[in-house]
Each structure stands twice: as C-alpha cells, then as structure tokens.
Motif scaffolding. Structure first.
Motif, PDB file in Angstrom:
ATOM      1  N   ASN A 270     -84.906  44.178  42.293  1.00  0.00           N
ATOM      2  CA  ASN A 270     -84.307  42.855  42.495  1.00  0.00           C
ATOM      3  C   ASN A 270     -85.388  41.780  42.647  1.00  0.00           C
ATOM      4  O   ASN A 270     -86.127  41.765  43.628  1.00  0.00           O
ATOM      5  N   ILE A 271     -85.454  40.871  41.673  1.00  0.00           N
ATOM      6  CA  ILE A 271     -86.402  39.749  41.746  1.00  0.00           C
ATOM      7  C   ILE A 271     -85.642  38.421  41.721  1.00  0.00           C
ATOM      8  O   ILE A 271     -86.214  37.387  41.421  1.00  0.00           O
ATOM      9  N   GLN A 272     -84.373  38.475  42.068  1.00  0.00           N
ATOM     10  CA  GLN A 272     -83.510  37.285  42.004  1.00  0.00           C
ATOM     11  C   GLN A 272     -84.107  36.041  42.681  1.00  0.00           C
ATOM     12  O   GLN A 272     -83.988  34.945  42.147  1.00  0.00           O
ATOM     13  N   PRO A 273     -84.769  36.183  43.855  1.00  0.00           N
ATOM     14  CA  PRO A 273     -85.301  34.977  44.505  1.00  0.00           C
ATOM     15  C   PRO A 273     -86.380  34.256  43.695  1.00  0.00           C
ATOM     16  O   PRO A 273     -86.687  33.102  43.968  1.00  0.00           O
ATOM     17  N   LEU A 274     -86.969  34.931  42.699  1.00  0.00           N
ATOM     18  CA  LEU A 274     -88.052  34.325  41.924  1.00  0.00           C
ATOM     19  C   LEU A 274     -87.560  33.520  40.733  1.00  0.00           C
ATOM     20  O   LEU A 274     -88.359  32.874  40.055  1.00  0.00           O
ATOM     21  N   LEU A 275     -86.257  33.564  40.495  1.00  0.00           N
ATOM     22  CA  LEU A 275     -85.691  32.880  39.322  1.00  0.00           C
ATOM     23  C   LEU A 275     -84.625  31.875  39.750  1.00  0.00           C
ATOM     24  O   LEU A 275     -83.880  32.120  40.695  1.00  0.00           O
TER      25      LEU A 275
END
Length: 198
Positions: free
Chosen positions: A177-182
């Motif tokens: 999960n890299i959602q906070p980076l996008l």
C-alpha cells in the motif's frame, strides 16, 4: 505571464511532484507551473513507462484542484528525442506573450553544462532550482562554478521531498500500500486500471 516548466515522465505523478510544483507556484515569482509530460523516447526500451496519454491523464487528475498548475503535452508534438533547447524555442514561438522558465532539481543542475546548447537556454530563460538530498554533497562543486552567481539561476528553498516513482511502481507490483504517496484520483485510476501490476 511568467510560466515555470516542470519536465518529467511522471510515471506516475506523485505527491512529491505536486509539493514542488505548488511551492514554485506559491513562493517563486511565477504565475503558473506547466507540468510537461515527457513522451516515450522511441529509441529507448519502454520498460515500465505507461503510454503517453495515460501519464498525461494522471497529471490532469492530480492537478485539477490546483488552478496555478497545468498539464502540458507540448513535447508530444515534437520530434524525438526532444532536446530542452528545442522545446523552449517551440513553446516561446507558440506563446510569444509568455515568459518561460525551467524548473529543475539540484541533481540536474550538476549536469546542466552537458545539455545541448545550455548557454542558449541560460541566455534566454531563468532557471529555478529546488533542493535534492542526493545532490547536497556535490552541490558545493556546482556553486564554485559560475552557475551559483549566474543572474538567471535562482535557488528556491523548497521542501526536500525524496519520493521515487520507481519505488511506487515496485511497491504496486508487490501489492504494497503506497496510497499516501499518490493524489487520491491518481491512485484510484491506477488501481481501477490495474496499472504497474504486471
């Protein structure tokens, strides 16, 4: 109107790009930032680069709530590989009432003297430089050069953002999960269309 040109593959555009673009729009003497999506160079291996139109769409989604930040496909219309000096000449001719500047990281400034016709770029355009952690060690060498005191080069005290698009692509492939980076809509588009997972 003073416009800063921020070039990149934006593969994908992430919050680091937006933080820099917004800081330049709000804190430098620029009226707008154009995020110039670099097209795929047909001479290079495609690797994980998304199609030009998809990367442009992601930049549209990321910037729709930022009135001072605009996506640009100007390089899509130019022969490949497109050199910055040629792009600048084309864009200045197409929009003669605007004044165009370049936005680049300190890491790019180190190799700027190797760019095609870099003296022509410096003669005709301002350059706004944002800090990069990986450039700090050798920036002293750059500053010993005439670049530091060149009237066309402006060092902007922007936040240092070290987010890698490569890291994001690899994390998506591993289902991390890299959602906070996008930006939200960029993540939704990537997730919905199953991008970068193969």
């Amino acid at each position: 109107m003073k416009i800063g040109l921020y070039f990149g593959t934006f593969n994908p555009i992430h919050i680091g790009h937006l933080i820099i673009a917004n800081h330049m729009a709000e804190h430098a003497d620029l009226d707008q930032i154009w995020m110039v999506v670099t097209p795929h160079n047909p001479l290079k291996k495609k690797d994980t680069l998304l199609k030009d139109a998809i990367r442009l769409e992601l930049v549209h989604l990321a910037t729709e709530n930022y009135p001072k930040i605009k996506p640009s496909d100007i390089e899509f219309k130019l022969p490949q590989p497109s050199y910055t000096v040629n792009t600048l000449a084309y864009i200045q001719e197409k929009f003669p009432k605007n004044e165009f500047s370049l936005i680049m990281g300190e890491d790019n400034l180190k190799s700027f003297h190797k760019w095609k016709n870099y003296e022509v770029i410096l003669q005709n355009h301002d350059i706004y430089v944002y800090p990069r952690l990986d450039a700090k060690s050798s920036l002293a060498e750059v500053k010993k050069d005439t670049l530091e005191n060149h009237p066309k080069i402006h060092f902007i005290d922007a936040p240092i953002v070290e987010i890698s698009a490569t890291f994001i692509r690899e994390a998506i492939k591993k289902n991390i999960n890299i959602q906070p980076l996008l930006p939200n809509k960029v993540w939704e588009y990537i997730n919905h269309n199953n991008l970068y997972r193969k």
